[in-house]
Design a protein around this motif. Structure first.
Motif, mmCIF file in Angstrom:
data_model
loop_
_atom_site.group_PDB
_atom_site.id
_atom_site.type_symbol
_atom_site.label_atom_id
_atom_site.label_comp_id
_atom_site.label_asym_id
_atom_site.label_seq_id
_atom_site.Cartn_x
_atom_site.Cartn_y
_atom_site.Cartn_z
ATOM 1 N N PRO A 181 1.437 -1.466 0.780
ATOM 2 C CA PRO A 181 -0.072 0.340 -0.436
ATOM 3 C C PRO A 181 0.995 0.970 0.074
ATOM 4 N N SER A 182 0.742 2.217 -0.884
ATOM 5 C CA SER A 182 1.160 3.950 -0.449
ATOM 6 C C SER A 182 0.571 4.336 0.205
ATOM 7 N N ASP A 183 1.149 5.961 0.141
ATOM 8 C CA ASP A 183 0.748 6.521 1.601
ATOM 9 C C ASP A 183 -0.842 7.060 0.734
ATOM 10 N N ILE A 221 -6.718 8.140 1.649
ATOM 11 C CA ILE A 221 -7.917 7.283 1.013
ATOM 12 C C ILE A 221 -8.765 6.958 1.492
ATOM 13 N N THR A 222 -8.144 5.177 2.175
ATOM 14 C CA THR A 222 -8.916 4.482 3.334
ATOM 15 C C THR A 222 -9.193 5.610 4.206
ATOM 16 N N VAL A 255 -5.570 -4.461 -1.436
ATOM 17 C CA VAL A 255 -5.297 -3.997 -2.403
ATOM 18 C C VAL A 255 -4.485 -5.613 -3.562
ATOM 19 N N VAL A 256 -4.381 -5.762 -4.541
ATOM 20 C CA VAL A 256 -4.489 -6.552 -5.155
ATOM 21 C C VAL A 256 -3.666 -6.392 -6.209
ATOM 22 N N SER A 269 -4.467 -6.664 2.702
ATOM 23 C CA SER A 269 -4.873 -5.805 3.238
ATOM 24 C C SER A 269 -4.601 -4.986 4.480
ATOM 25 N N LEU A 270 -4.734 -3.465 4.522
ATOM 26 C CA LEU A 270 -5.027 -3.102 5.494
ATOM 27 C C LEU A 270 -4.970 -3.372 6.752
ATOM 28 N N ALA A 271 -6.445 -3.486 6.811
ATOM 29 C CA ALA A 271 -6.989 -3.798 8.421
ATOM 30 C C ALA A 271 -6.168 -4.921 8.404
#
Length: 224
Positions: free
Chosen positions: A182-184, A189-190, A209-210, A217-219
């Motif tokens: 994942p980027s900043d 946006i999340t 993110v795929v 998973s960001l979670a």
């Protein structure tokens, strides 16, 4: 040598019936799909050649119609059949998620998102809308961009959630670069989406993110 001349337990179809599809190599599975080879090559030989040419099953599935049909032994009929098989697998995974809470089958959720997004050549931002039991109501790609990014509007996500009477959401997007980290911008946006949904008493459960078969998973990363 023709496949019919092989020992019976080594023929792809018989092997699948005896041991299950997971026991077959990629070339054997593809050979069953192809059904026949070409002059001088068995279906397995042709399958091996096609996998090498396209860089594996993923490359073959992602090939455009022109690229696919340019390969020896393939054509529009096989292209249509393969696309139908891929779409059936996507719909099967969607049905699985509609029958039970998404978090009771995290693996199916990841497989579903990977199947939907891994072959996209541009960035696609999609949303899984869930009911209050966290079962899938609807999956929709909402925003499209270039290989560098997509413009994402939290208000559009919230508007559609209200239309569907969704109680929770999972958002996802692909990285055509092949790097799932994942980027900043992804993290920012999340948080914007989470805040917009929070005003409507809806929960953002995850942002995935795929990149190819990998799904982050960001979670799980504690970034929600």
């Amino acid at each position: 040598m023709a496949i019919t001349d092989w020992p019976k337990d080594e023929r792809p179809r018989e092997k699948l019936l005896q041991r299950g599809a997971s026991a077959l190599a990629d070339a054997e599975l593809l050979a069953i799909f192809l059904r026949t080879g070409v002059t001088g090559k068995s279906a397995v030989d042709l399958a091996r050649e096609l996998l090498q040419e396209h860089g594996g099953l993923s490359g073959l599935i992602a090939a455009s119609r022109t690229q696919f049909c340019a390969s020896h032994g393939l054509g529009d009929a096989k292209f249509v059949q393969l696309q139908a098989v891929v779409e059936m697998s996507r719909r099967y995974l969607a049905e699985e998620l509609q029958q039970r809470p998404v978090f009771s089958s995290a693996a199916a959720t990841r497989q579903f998102l990977a199947a939907q997004l891994r072959h996209e050549v541009r960035e696609v931002f999609a949303v899984m809308y869930l009911d209050n039991q966290h079962q899938l109501l609807c999956y929709e790609p909402l925003f499209y961009g270039t290989i560098d990014g997509a413009a994402v509007y939290p208000r559009e996500i919230a508007r559609r959630a209200l239309e569907l009477h969704a109680a929770a959401l999972i958002v996802a997007h692909n990285h055509p670069s092949g790097v799932a980290e994942p980027s900043d911008a992804d993290i920012r946006i999340t948080r914007r989406i989470r805040e917009a949904l929070g005003l409507l008493d809806m929960r953002l459960l995850d942002h995935c993110v795929v990149a190819g078969p990998e799904v982050i998973s960001l979670a799980e990363r504690g970034l929600l």
